[in-house]
Design a protein around this motif. Structure first.
Motif, mmCIF file in Angstrom:
data_model
loop_
_atom_site.group_PDB
_atom_site.id
_atom_site.type_symbol
_atom_site.label_atom_id
_atom_site.label_comp_id
_atom_site.label_asym_id
_atom_site.label_seq_id
_atom_site.Cartn_x
_atom_site.Cartn_y
_atom_site.Cartn_z
ATOM 1 N N TRP A 172 0.835 -1.207 0.000
ATOM 2 C CA TRP A 172 0.000 0.000 0.000
ATOM 3 C C TRP A 172 0.870 1.257 0.000
ATOM 4 O O TRP A 172 0.675 2.192 -0.776
ATOM 5 C CB TRP A 172 -0.907 -0.041 1.250
ATOM 6 N N ASP A 173 1.866 1.215 0.861
ATOM 7 C CA ASP A 173 2.793 2.341 1.016
ATOM 8 C C ASP A 173 3.563 2.587 -0.292
ATOM 9 O O ASP A 173 3.709 3.729 -0.738
ATOM 10 C CB ASP A 173 3.741 2.018 2.176
ATOM 11 N N ASN A 174 4.030 1.497 -0.906
ATOM 12 C CA ASN A 174 4.775 1.631 -2.174
ATOM 13 C C ASN A 174 3.903 2.274 -3.240
ATOM 14 O O ASN A 174 4.350 3.147 -3.986
ATOM 15 C CB ASN A 174 5.232 0.255 -2.672
ATOM 16 N N ASN A 175 2.660 1.822 -3.284
ATOM 17 C CA ASN A 175 1.768 2.371 -4.293
ATOM 18 C C ASN A 175 1.564 3.864 -4.098
ATOM 19 O O ASN A 175 1.602 4.648 -5.050
ATOM 20 C CB ASN A 175 0.433 1.638 -4.230
ATOM 21 N N MET A 176 1.383 4.223 -2.824
ATOM 22 C CA MET A 176 1.189 5.647 -2.539
ATOM 23 C C MET A 176 2.470 6.413 -2.857
ATOM 24 O O MET A 176 2.441 7.503 -3.428
ATOM 25 C CB MET A 176 0.805 5.819 -1.052
ATOM 26 N N GLY A 177 3.593 5.823 -2.482
ATOM 27 C CA GLY A 177 4.887 6.480 -2.677
ATOM 28 C C GLY A 177 5.181 6.741 -4.145
ATOM 29 O O GLY A 177 5.773 7.754 -4.506
ATOM 30 N N TRP A 178 4.795 5.796 -4.995
ATOM 31 C CA TRP A 178 5.145 5.915 -6.417
ATOM 32 C C TRP A 178 4.021 6.481 -7.277
ATOM 33 O O TRP A 178 4.231 6.864 -8.411
ATOM 34 C CB TRP A 178 5.554 4.544 -6.965
ATOM 35 N N GLY A 179 2.826 6.488 -6.729
ATOM 36 C CA GLY A 179 1.756 6.959 -7.608
ATOM 37 C C GLY A 179 0.818 7.894 -6.899
ATOM 38 O O GLY A 179 -0.341 8.038 -7.266
ATOM 39 N N GLY A 180 1.313 8.507 -5.862
ATOM 40 C CA GLY A 180 0.466 9.326 -4.989
ATOM 41 C C GLY A 180 0.022 10.638 -5.602
ATOM 42 O O GLY A 180 -0.758 10.656 -6.545
ATOM 43 N N TYR A 181 0.593 11.692 -5.055
ATOM 44 C CA TYR A 181 0.085 13.019 -5.442
ATOM 45 C C TYR A 181 1.061 13.792 -6.318
ATOM 46 O O TYR A 181 2.266 13.713 -6.129
ATOM 47 C CB TYR A 181 -0.219 13.822 -4.176
ATOM 48 N N LYS A 182 0.470 14.527 -7.225
ATOM 49 C CA LYS A 182 1.304 15.371 -8.084
ATOM 50 C C LYS A 182 0.774 16.807 -8.071
ATOM 51 O O LYS A 182 -0.417 17.027 -7.860
ATOM 52 C CB LYS A 182 1.268 14.854 -9.524
ATOM 53 N N HIS A 183 1.687 17.741 -8.270
ATOM 54 C CA HIS A 183 1.288 19.139 -8.420
ATOM 55 C C HIS A 183 0.640 19.312 -9.798
ATOM 56 O O HIS A 183 0.848 18.467 -10.683
ATOM 57 C CB HIS A 183 2.521 20.044 -8.319
ATOM 58 N N PRO A 184 -0.099 20.430 -9.985
ATOM 59 C CA PRO A 184 -0.708 20.654 -11.303
ATOM 60 C C PRO A 184 0.324 20.640 -12.436
ATOM 61 O O PRO A 184 0.030 20.270 -13.563
ATOM 62 C CB PRO A 184 -1.352 22.041 -11.173
ATOM 63 N N ASP A 185 1.594 21.030 -12.124
ATOM 64 C CA ASP A 185 2.602 21.039 -13.180
ATOM 65 C C ASP A 185 3.188 19.650 -13.464
ATOM 66 O O ASP A 185 4.104 19.492 -14.269
ATOM 67 C CB ASP A 185 3.728 22.022 -12.827
ATOM 68 N N GLY A 186 2.676 18.647 -12.778
ATOM 69 C CA GLY A 186 3.118 17.274 -13.053
ATOM 70 C C GLY A 186 4.211 16.773 -12.128
ATOM 71 O O GLY A 186 4.564 15.599 -12.129
ATOM 72 N N TRP A 212 6.070 15.748 -8.492
ATOM 73 C CA TRP A 212 5.580 15.027 -7.308
ATOM 74 C C TRP A 212 5.299 15.987 -6.150
ATOM 75 O O TRP A 212 6.087 16.875 -5.880
ATOM 76 C CB TRP A 212 6.629 14.015 -6.822
ATOM 77 N N ASP A 213 4.194 15.745 -5.470
ATOM 78 C CA ASP A 213 3.901 16.534 -4.257
ATOM 79 C C ASP A 213 4.420 15.735 -3.059
ATOM 80 O O ASP A 213 3.682 15.014 -2.386
ATOM 81 C CB ASP A 213 2.384 16.769 -4.162
ATOM 82 N N PHE A 214 5.705 15.866 -2.819
ATOM 83 C CA PHE A 214 6.344 15.022 -1.816
ATOM 84 C C PHE A 214 5.782 15.184 -0.400
ATOM 85 O O PHE A 214 5.585 14.193 0.294
ATOM 86 C CB PHE A 214 7.868 15.232 -1.826
ATOM 87 N N PRO A 215 5.528 16.412 0.066
ATOM 88 C CA PRO A 215 4.992 16.514 1.436
ATOM 89 C C PRO A 215 3.672 15.760 1.603
ATOM 90 O O PRO A 215 3.465 15.062 2.591
ATOM 91 C CB PRO A 215 4.792 18.018 1.625
ATOM 92 N N LYS A 216 2.823 15.864 0.598
ATOM 93 C CA LYS A 216 1.527 15.204 0.677
ATOM 94 C C LYS A 216 1.679 13.685 0.589
ATOM 95 O O LYS A 216 1.035 12.933 1.342
ATOM 96 C CB LYS A 216 0.640 15.708 -0.479
ATOM 97 N N ILE A 217 2.561 13.244 -0.286
ATOM 98 C CA ILE A 217 2.825 11.801 -0.427
ATOM 99 C C ILE A 217 3.372 11.258 0.896
ATOM 100 O O ILE A 217 2.936 10.222 1.399
ATOM 101 C CB ILE A 217 3.843 11.530 -1.567
ATOM 102 N N GLY A 218 4.324 12.007 1.457
ATOM 103 C CA GLY A 218 4.941 11.575 2.725
ATOM 104 C C GLY A 218 3.909 11.432 3.819
ATOM 105 O O GLY A 218 3.912 10.441 4.567
ATOM 106 N N LEU A 219 3.016 12.404 3.907
ATOM 107 C CA LEU A 219 2.000 12.355 4.962
ATOM 108 C C LEU A 219 1.027 11.191 4.730
ATOM 109 O O LEU A 219 0.675 10.459 5.662
ATOM 110 C CB LEU A 219 1.249 13.692 5.011
#
Lengths: 346, 468
Positions: free
Chosen positions: A195-209, A211-218
């Motif tokens: 589950w974590d891997n999936n979120m880590g690799w396919g989680g959130y992105k900014h509108p510019d494409g 990665w939204d790392f803070p959001k993914i991390g949380l």
């Protein structure tokens, strides 16, 4: 020769018994102060205690911007001004510690009730295998159910669960990797790792494409903290069982104060599956413990997401409004037992 | 497995019980299995290194005995090379590489040292030295080669002394391991006394000093002069209590099995000179270097420059034996230098050491203690910079308020150890206690038990010499 040895072993045993008495009257309190100060405080205040409140940092964590710095136990006490609620706190404490704290209650000065913080995250793998566990185990050595002098010696032998950080980390990773998460409906991830891997690799992105790392991390952190099933084999469940049994045996009313978790963020960041697990675990705990002389105070969904002090991490630290909500819920449950003492504080 | 662990307190009585229950012919197997288990509690796979040493030296000794002339020497050199190569790989490889890198960079050349990512096997220097002494003795014809691999393996592996000595000779330990020992009350009694005393000085004395010393050495420049001086002197006591404690427990454990191993310490801080200190400190290592290096080099029956060279070489190597670091080498070198100066001074001024205790001998004892304590700074400091900081803090930080650390416990237990040493002087704890009336003896037991159980340090520190 055997007789000689047996006599001397008996002699040594007698000496140790005598030394144990000397130790109890001379050095024990000093050692207790160094290792387990909160229990010494609890013992000192035993005569004035009506209600004991066992907690981790959720009780005393306050923020600079809070308009009141009162902790949850103090706020609860406002509803019962004629009673004295004594808090016994330690950061990262859990049921595995509370069970030993409980046994330090003097039978001649039993409190009228004990409130024990039931923190859902304390049942999860990161808390069970936390690196803080070794110092926590160390601090309860002196209150283990053996003669105090023996406990002191065992402490110096480090004869407690003193796994290294690396060992604990290995156990944690193992649990994330292999422990199956059970859902009553089909779900594609059945381990924390997947589950974590999936979120880590396919989680959130900014509108510019990007990665939204803070959001993914949380989001990943929420998965690691709450994606698990509480069951009878969980060590914390066994600890709470002991606490419930002990209180029943000693005729002390027990209140399990299930702390609020940030359900809103769990839902928005990870999804309904995680919320389902959180609620299912809550239901398990309520069902298991809400009986006999034990009352579960269900705060799980009581505090809205914005009232958590830390918005980028999972914890049970609340703003003063959050603490007020929890303490009000606690007071409402205590009211049944202490109706004569209750006043409407807020 | 460490002596100061709960596990060992269960392990020992089980082994002792089984040892005397088993018929003699099976006992070597028990000692072998127990010793392997004892070692494997640390890092299991490293037992293979010990098996390698055992096999090499066992076979080499057979070959040395069976052959003549240069072939014997070849087998000896092969055995010694294998042992030293093991030490070289596990202990000195990275040190050598780093220094080679420094040399290259000094000459402006590029060199990327390739370091081994390995943990030093516990007590490797002890096993290799013990095993080497066996092949050397066989080569010299002082020792017959052992025909039974099990007995020889037990000589290298014997759990009471395998990880930190004393470094025993086969003629003493190996031969005893073959004998049938009956359970004798005196052995049990003496063994118990030694273990109790050893645990007390390790856990109550050394482990109470360790936190203070560690705090000061962590950042000496923040401490004031008195704190740093206290740490310098207290470390002398700490390392002594730590190693003496280990050796005494080892002695006691062996005694319980009916085996006598050598005393590694004889109240070293009551020495009046550095040379006397070395006849009382880590005796098994000093005698090893004396027998297998100093005397073959000519000892003191050579001209003064050669003798100076011999002494310096032995002490520099002794420092290197302790650890792969220049600070250890400096520690050894300084001891060698002090010993040379002392000998030359004694010879030049025809100074005679007093035989009895008087004001002069007390002053000489204090001088030796102070001297060795300052030299210990290089042993304890992890770098020359840290050693320099220690000395700098002593000189400069007179008026500094210092850090909030208490040395009270450490000082109290140090005084207790020094007092005990002055009572034990030239005797041994079990012998001395055995000479007391039973009521005084039991008072001593009670005191030691209370000290051990109620005052031991709450943080467990590994025996310092395990790292060597």
């Amino acid at each position: 020769m055997v007789k000689q040895i047996v006599i001397r072993i008996l002699g040594l045993a007698l000496i140790i018994i005598a030394l144990n008495f000397i130790y109890n009257f001379t050095l024990y309190d000093k050692d207790l102060y160094n290792e387990c100060e909160e229990v010494l405080e609890m013992k000192k205040k035993k005569k004035e205690t009506d209600i004991l409140y066992f907690a981790e940092s959720s009780n005393f964590n306050v923020q600079d911007k809070d308009s009141t710095k009162l902790c949850i136990s103090e706020m609860t006490n406002l509803f019962f001004p004629k009673l004295k609620i004594i808090a016994v706190n330690k950061p990262a404490a859990h049921a595995g510690l509370y069970r030993y704290w409980l046994t330090q209650i003097d039978p001649s000065y039993k409190p009228k009730a004990v409130i024990v913080t039931l923190n859902m995250r304390s049942f999860d793998a990161p808390w069970i295998h936390s690196k803080l566990e070794t110092p926590l185990q160390e601090c309860i050595m002196l209150i283990k159910p053996y003669p105090n002098l023996v406990n002191r010696f065992l402490l110096s032998l480090n004869a407690y669960d003193n796994k290294t950080e690396a060992e604990r980390e290995k156990m944690l990773q193992n649990e994330w990797e292999w422990t199956e998460i059970k859902f009553p409906f089909p779900f594609k991830y059945n381990t924390v790792r997947a589950w974590d891997n999936n979120m880590g690799w396919g989680g959130y992105k900014h509108p510019d494409g990007s990665w939204d790392f803070p959001k993914i991390g949380l989001a990943c952190h929420y998965i690691k903290a709450f994606a698990f099933n509480i069951n009878d084999e969980n060590p914390r469940v066994k600890d709470f069982d002991f606490i419930a049994d002990w209180c029943a045996k000693n005729k002390i009313n027990l209140y399990l104060n299930l702390m609020a978790e940030n359900i809103q963020y769990a839902d928005s960041l990870v999804g309904k599956e995680l919320v389902f697990l959180m609620k299912e675990n809550r239901d398990y705990l309520v069902k298991r413990y809400n009986k006999n002389n034990c009352v579960v105070i269900d705060n799980l969904e009581a505090v809205p997401g914005k009232e958590y002090s830390d918005q980028v991490w999972t914890n049970e630290h609340y703003s003063y409004k959050g603490r007020m909500t929890v303490s009000k819920n606690v007071a409402n449950k205590l009211k049944d037992q202490f109706n004569n003492y209750y006043i409407k504080a807020y | 497995m460490s002596f100061n662990s709960l596990q060992f307190l269960f392990f020992l009585p089980i082994v002792i019980g089984l040892y005397y229950l088993l018929p003699h012919k099976f006992r070597w197997m028990l000692v072998f299995v127990a010793s392997c288990y004892f070692y494997m509690v640390f890092v299991p796979k490293y037992i293979l290194i010990l098996f390698f040493i055992i096999l090499i030296d066992f076979v080499a000794a057979q070959d040395i005995e069976a052959t003549k002339g240069k072939t014997r020497l070849f087998y000896l050199i092969a055995s010694l090379t294998a042992n030293i190569a093991l030490l070289g790989i596990f202990k000195y490889f990275n040190f050598f590489n780093e220094n080679l890198g420094s040399v290259f960079s000094f000459f402006g050349k590029e060199f990327h040292p390739w370091n081994l990512e390995i943990i030093l096997p516990i007590g490797l220097s002890f096993h290799t030295f013990q095993s080497m002494s066996y092949t050397i003795e066989v080569y010299r014809g002082n020792q017959k080669a052992e025909k039974h691999l099990g007995y020889f393996a037990n000589y290298v592996l014997f759990f009471p002394q395998m990880v930190a000595g004393p470094i025993e000779r086969y003629g003493k330990l190996g031969e005893q391991l073959k004998l049938e020992h009956k359970p004798i009350y005196k052995n049990f009694s003496d063994g118990f006394k030694l273990i109790l005393f050893g645990l007390f000085i390790k856990m109550a004395v050394a482990d109470n000093i360790a936190p203070f010393v560690n705090d000061v050495y962590w950042n000496p420049l923040q401490c004031n002069t008195s704190q740093v001086l206290a740490a310098v002197f207290l470390f002398s006591i700490q390392i002594y209590a730590d190693f003496y404690g280990y050796s005494t427990i080892a002695l006691g454990c062996a005694k319980l099995l009916g085996i006598d191993i050598m005393d590694n310490f004889k109240t070293p801080y009551l020495s009046k000179s550095v040379s006397e200190f070395w006849s009382r400190w880590h005796i098994s290592l000093s005698t090893w270097f004396k027998d297998y290096l100093y005397i073959p080099l000519g000892g003191n029956r050579v001209k003064v420059p050669r003798w100076v060279f011999n002494i310096l070489l032995v002490f520099l190597l002794s420092g290197l034996w302790h650890g792969a670091s220049w600070t250890f080498i400096a520690w050894g070198g300084l001891h060698g230098l002090m010993l040379i100066l002392e000998k030359l001074f004694t010879k030049l001024f025809k100074f005679k050491m007093p035989d009895r205790w008087n004001v002069v001998s007390v002053l000489l004892t204090i001088k030796t203690f102070v001297l060795t304590s300052f030299i210990w700074v290089f042993f304890r400091a992890e770098s020359f910079q840290k050693a320099k900081d220690m000395f700098k803090a002593i000189i400069r930080n007179v008026h500094l308020p210092g850090v909030d650390i208490s040395a009270v416990n450490a000082i109290v237990f140090s005084v207790i150890l020094i007092f005990t040493d002055s009572v034990i002087y030239n005797s041994r704890f079990d012998t001395l206690l055995g000479s007391y009336k039973p009521q005084y003896r039991w008072v001593c037991y009670a005191t030691l038990i209370f000290g051990l159980m109620a005052f031991s340090g709450t943080k467990k520190y590994a025996f310092i010499y395990f790292q060597f």
